[in-house]
Scaffold this active site. Structure first.
Site, short mmCIF file in Angstrom:
data_model
loop_
_atom_site.label_atom_id
_atom_site.label_comp_id
_atom_site.label_asym_id
_atom_site.label_seq_id
_atom_site.Cartn_x
_atom_site.Cartn_y
_atom_site.Cartn_z
N GLN A 1 -7.79 -5.37 7.17
CA GLN A 1 -6.40 -5.18 6.14
C GLN A 1 -6.92 -3.83 5.21
O GLN A 1 -7.95 -4.57 4.68
CB GLN A 1 -6.38 -6.27 5.56
CG GLN A 1 -5.23 -6.15 4.61
CD GLN A 1 -3.78 -5.80 5.44
OE1 GLN A 1 -3.45 -6.25 6.43
NE2 GLN A 1 -2.98 -4.87 4.64
N LYS B 1 1.31 -11.44 9.23
CA LYS B 1 0.84 -11.04 10.52
C LYS B 1 0.20 -12.20 11.18
O LYS B 1 0.38 -12.36 12.71
CB LYS B 1 -0.21 -10.02 10.31
CG LYS B 1 0.05 -8.71 9.81
CD LYS B 1 -1.03 -7.86 9.43
CE LYS B 1 -0.43 -6.15 8.83
NZ LYS B 1 -1.42 -5.46 8.18
N ASP C 1 -5.05 -0.76 14.83
CA ASP C 1 -4.17 -0.25 14.03
C ASP C 1 -4.23 1.26 14.43
O ASP C 1 -3.53 1.89 13.81
CB ASP C 1 -4.79 -0.25 12.72
CG ASP C 1 -4.28 -1.12 11.57
OD1 ASP C 1 -3.03 -1.34 11.93
OD2 ASP C 1 -4.70 -1.34 10.53
#
Length: 300
Positions: A106, A62, A129
């Site tokens: 994460q 990422k 997200d």
């Protein structure tokens, strides 16, 4: 007709996730360049707690992709013994920092940390997200917002492959908050008729055989066999599972038995190289959108 993002082979057409993801990343890089030209440097902050090897790889990928697209990227690496209070204090600082447009925590977090509480603490406008309850509600209300990356990538793959969604019978195998439920909402918003199968569904194979669009997202290696698939159906395989091989090297497989699906479906995504690359591409797209929205600008 075979689109530029499909591989024309004997059997099902293979949806080329790598090609589609590259196209999305290129478009995002152009959006970022336009923002930078207006004096806006989009910033993505990633929070990684602990030393889980898979999470380390995901975060590294990422970071690399975001940097190449022109984002300012910072990764906050915290030890596995970080307390809930320390993690939430970092989220609060990032929420308050105007140079931060996107925050990605994460997941999964190490045992003992409350991931739901951390997600709820995020500024919804920076939740790239798409997991904050505010963004989940907007998704189900069919309102513009930040959408979970993997489901958004699935819709992007269908669109760029020229696969019609409206009026189709869609079956989603799996009901997770990360994939199953949001992809169902996105398909509903595009006027598909949607059924969700899960662990309590009697005879899921029979339900899957009714699907014109089948999304498999359960995390069980090669669960979906060829006789689960209607001839000509579109199959999106979200699963990524490592299975043992005789030489000990292991290999990655999806939730769908690829060879059997390829012989029966009309379109199918491979694993790897299918849905997987789309997740990071849509994360970058979400971050560009968050930057444009937060700073009072629009970007195509």
């Amino acid at each position: 007709m075979v689109t530029e993002h499909a591989m024309d082979t004997e059997g099902a057409r293979i949806i080329d996730g790598k090609s589609i993801a590259a196209a999305v990343r290129g478009e995002v890089a152009q959006r970022v360049a336009e923002l930078v030209a207006r004096g806006i440097q989009p910033g993505l902050d990633v929070v990684l707690v602990g030393d889980d090897p898979a999470s380390q790889v995901y975060v590294r990928n990422k970071d690399r992709a975001a940097t190449r697209a022109g984002f300012r990227v910072r990764t906050h690496r915290l030890s596995a013994v970080t307390s809930q209070a320390e993690l939430e204090a970092l989220v609060d600082r990032l929420n308050a920092d105007d140079e931060v447009d996107g925050i990605l925590v994460q997941l999964p977090l190490p045992r003992g940390l409350d991931s739901d509480a951390v997600v709820r603490r995020l500024d919804p406008a920076k939740d790239v997200d798409g997991l904050h309850p505010f963004n989940v509600a907007r998704l189900w209300m069919d309102r513009p917002g930040l959408v979970p990356c993997t489901p958004a990538g699935c819709i992007e793959m269908l669109d760029r492959s020229g696969i019609e969604i409206a009026g189709k019978r869609a079956v989603v195998l799996g009901r997770s908050l990360l994939v199953g439920k949001p992809i169902a909402a996105l398909l509903l918003a595009r006027n598909a008729t949607v059924t969700i199968c899960h662990s309590r569904t009697p005879d899921p194979a029979a339900v899957c055989r009714e699907a014109q669009i089948l999304v498999a997202a359960v995390g069980r290696p090669e669960l979906v066999r060829g006789d689960w698939i209607a001839p000509g159906a579109t199959v999106l395989d979200v699963g990524i599972n490592r299975v043992e091989t005789a030489d000990g090297a292991g290999r990655l497989v999806g939730d769908v038995h690829f060879e059997e699906a390829h012989a029966r479906a009309g379109w199918v995504t491979p694993v790897p190289g299918g849905v997987g690359p789309m997740t990071i591409a849509m994360l970058l797209s979400n971050t560009a959108t968050a930057a444009a929205n937060r700073r009072g600008r629009t970007s195509a």
